[in-house]
Write a protein that holds these residues in place. Sequence first.
Motif, PDB file in Angstrom:
ATOM      1  N   ASN A   7       3.607   7.544  -6.404  1.00  0.00           N
ATOM      2  CA  ASN A   7       3.154   8.920  -6.593  1.00  0.00           C
ATOM      3  C   ASN A   7       2.961   9.618  -5.252  1.00  0.00           C
ATOM      4  O   ASN A   7       2.430   9.029  -4.306  1.00  0.00           O
ATOM      5  N   LEU A   8       3.355  10.879  -5.197  1.00  0.00           N
ATOM      6  CA  LEU A   8       3.195  11.676  -3.991  1.00  0.00           C
ATOM      7  C   LEU A   8       1.713  11.849  -3.683  1.00  0.00           C
ATOM      8  O   LEU A   8       0.918  12.182  -4.563  1.00  0.00           O
ATOM      9  N   ILE A   9       1.320  11.606  -2.439  1.00  0.00           N
ATOM     10  CA  ILE A   9      -0.060  11.781  -2.005  1.00  0.00           C
ATOM     11  C   ILE A   9      -0.252  13.241  -1.617  1.00  0.00           C
ATOM     12  O   ILE A   9       0.533  13.793  -0.837  1.00  0.00           O
TER      13      ILE A   9
ATOM     14  N   ASN B 160       2.850  17.239   3.095  1.00  0.00           N
ATOM     15  CA  ASN B 160       3.588  16.272   2.296  1.00  0.00           C
ATOM     16  C   ASN B 160       4.181  16.973   1.089  1.00  0.00           C
ATOM     17  O   ASN B 160       3.433  17.539   0.302  1.00  0.00           O
ATOM     18  N   PRO B 161       5.473  17.001   0.906  1.00  0.00           N
ATOM     19  CA  PRO B 161       6.483  16.354   1.731  1.00  0.00           C
ATOM     20  C   PRO B 161       6.837  17.171   2.967  1.00  0.00           C
ATOM     21  O   PRO B 161       6.461  18.325   3.092  1.00  0.00           O
TER      22      PRO B 161
ATOM     23  N   GLY C 144       0.822  -1.214   0.000  1.00  0.00           N
ATOM     24  CA  GLY C 144       0.000   0.000   0.000  1.00  0.00           C
ATOM     25  C   GLY C 144       0.848   1.254   0.000  1.00  0.00           C
ATOM     26  O   GLY C 144       1.890   1.320  -0.649  1.00  0.00           O
ATOM     27  N   ASN C 145       0.378   2.247   0.756  1.00  0.00           N
ATOM     28  CA  ASN C 145       1.138   3.488   0.880  1.00  0.00           C
ATOM     29  C   ASN C 145       2.461   3.231   1.579  1.00  0.00           C
ATOM     30  O   ASN C 145       2.579   2.303   2.384  1.00  0.00           O
ATOM     31  N   LYS C 146       3.434   4.074   1.271  1.00  0.00           N
ATOM     32  CA  LYS C 146       4.770   3.964   1.851  1.00  0.00           C
ATOM     33  C   LYS C 146       5.297   5.358   2.153  1.00  0.00           C
ATOM     34  O   LYS C 146       4.733   6.344   1.695  1.00  0.00           O
ATOM     35  N   VAL C 147       6.392   5.419   2.880  1.00  0.00           N
ATOM     36  CA  VAL C 147       7.104   6.665   3.102  1.00  0.00           C
ATOM     37  C   VAL C 147       8.441   6.552   2.383  1.00  0.00           C
ATOM     38  O   VAL C 147       9.177   5.586   2.574  1.00  0.00           O
ATOM     39  N   ARG C 148       8.722   7.559   1.542  1.00  0.00           N
ATOM     40  CA  ARG C 148      10.036   7.626   0.890  1.00  0.00           C
ATOM     41  C   ARG C 148      10.858   8.635   1.682  1.00  0.00           C
ATOM     42  O   ARG C 148      10.492   9.804   1.802  1.00  0.00           O
ATOM     43  N   ALA C 149      11.946   8.160   2.277  1.00  0.00           N
ATOM     44  CA  ALA C 149      12.850   9.010   3.045  1.00  0.00           C
ATOM     45  C   ALA C 149      14.073   9.295   2.187  1.00  0.00           C
ATOM     46  O   ALA C 149      14.695   8.374   1.663  1.00  0.00           O
TER      47      ALA C 149
ATOM     48  N   ILE D 199      16.833  15.871   5.621  1.00  0.00           N
ATOM     49  CA  ILE D 199      15.977  14.688   5.661  1.00  0.00           C
ATOM     50  C   ILE D 199      14.610  15.082   5.118  1.00  0.00           C
ATOM     51  O   ILE D 199      13.971  16.009   5.624  1.00  0.00           O
ATOM     52  N   LYS D 200      14.172  14.378   4.075  1.00  0.00           N
ATOM     53  CA  LYS D 200      12.854  14.637   3.486  1.00  0.00           C
ATOM     54  C   LYS D 200      12.027  13.362   3.569  1.00  0.00           C
ATOM     55  O   LYS D 200      12.501  12.285   3.210  1.00  0.00           O
ATOM     56  N   LEU D 201      10.792  13.494   4.051  1.00  0.00           N
ATOM     57  CA  LEU D 201       9.853  12.378   4.114  1.00  0.00           C
ATOM     58  C   LEU D 201       8.682  12.679   3.188  1.00  0.00           C
ATOM     59  O   LEU D 201       8.117  13.776   3.231  1.00  0.00           O
ATOM     60  N   GLU D 202       8.330  11.697   2.349  1.00  0.00           N
ATOM     61  CA  GLU D 202       7.219  11.845   1.421  1.00  0.00           C
ATOM     62  C   GLU D 202       6.293  10.644   1.556  1.00  0.00           C
ATOM     63  O   GLU D 202       6.750   9.509   1.492  1.00  0.00           O
ATOM     64  N   LEU D 203       5.012  10.901   1.729  1.00  0.00           N
ATOM     65  CA  LEU D 203       4.029   9.833   1.723  1.00  0.00           C
ATOM     66  C   LEU D 203       3.668   9.561   0.268  1.00  0.00           C
ATOM     67  O   LEU D 203       3.248  10.472  -0.453  1.00  0.00           O
ATOM     68  N   ILE D 204       3.867   8.318  -0.165  1.00  0.00           N
ATOM     69  CA  ILE D 204       3.608   7.954  -1.554  1.00  0.00           C
ATOM     70  C   ILE D 204       2.611   6.803  -1.612  1.00  0.00           C
ATOM     71  O   ILE D 204       2.483   6.032  -0.662  1.00  0.00           O
ATOM     72  N   ASP D 205       1.909   6.709  -2.739  1.00  0.00           N
ATOM     73  CA  ASP D 205       0.983   5.597  -2.915  1.00  0.00           C
ATOM     74  C   ASP D 205       1.728   4.362  -3.411  1.00  0.00           C
ATOM     75  O   ASP D 205       2.956   4.396  -3.573  1.00  0.00           O
ATOM     76  N   SER D 206       1.010   3.295  -3.679  1.00  0.00           N
ATOM     77  CA  SER D 206       1.653   2.027  -4.071  1.00  0.00           C
ATOM     78  C   SER D 206       2.351   2.113  -5.426  1.00  0.00           C
ATOM     79  O   SER D 206       3.151   1.253  -5.765  1.00  0.00           O
TER      80      SER D 206
END
Length: 76
Positions: free
Chosen positions: A60-62, A67-68, A18-23, A50-57
């Motif tokens: 793609n950036l949510i 976010n980010p 599912g969704n993930k975090v790209r660090a 340090i950058k955190l991005e919530l991405i979909d499966s």
Amino acid sequence: KRILLDFYLVNTKISANGNKVRATIQDTKFIIDEWAPYYIEGLPKGEISIKLELIDSYGNLIDSPFNPSVRSVILE
């Protein structure tokens, strides 16, 4: 020697499918699919980005107001 990376998610979960975090730490990217605290080790002294991005499966950036999320720390 170590930096604790911890974050809080609201209205979502992350998982391998599912969704993930790209660090992104400096220029290195990591995919996080388990919500847990992580330790960052082996960084050079100085300013660390340090950058955190919530991405979909699909990677793609949510769309979200937080976010980010980007932070900098200085290691001495």
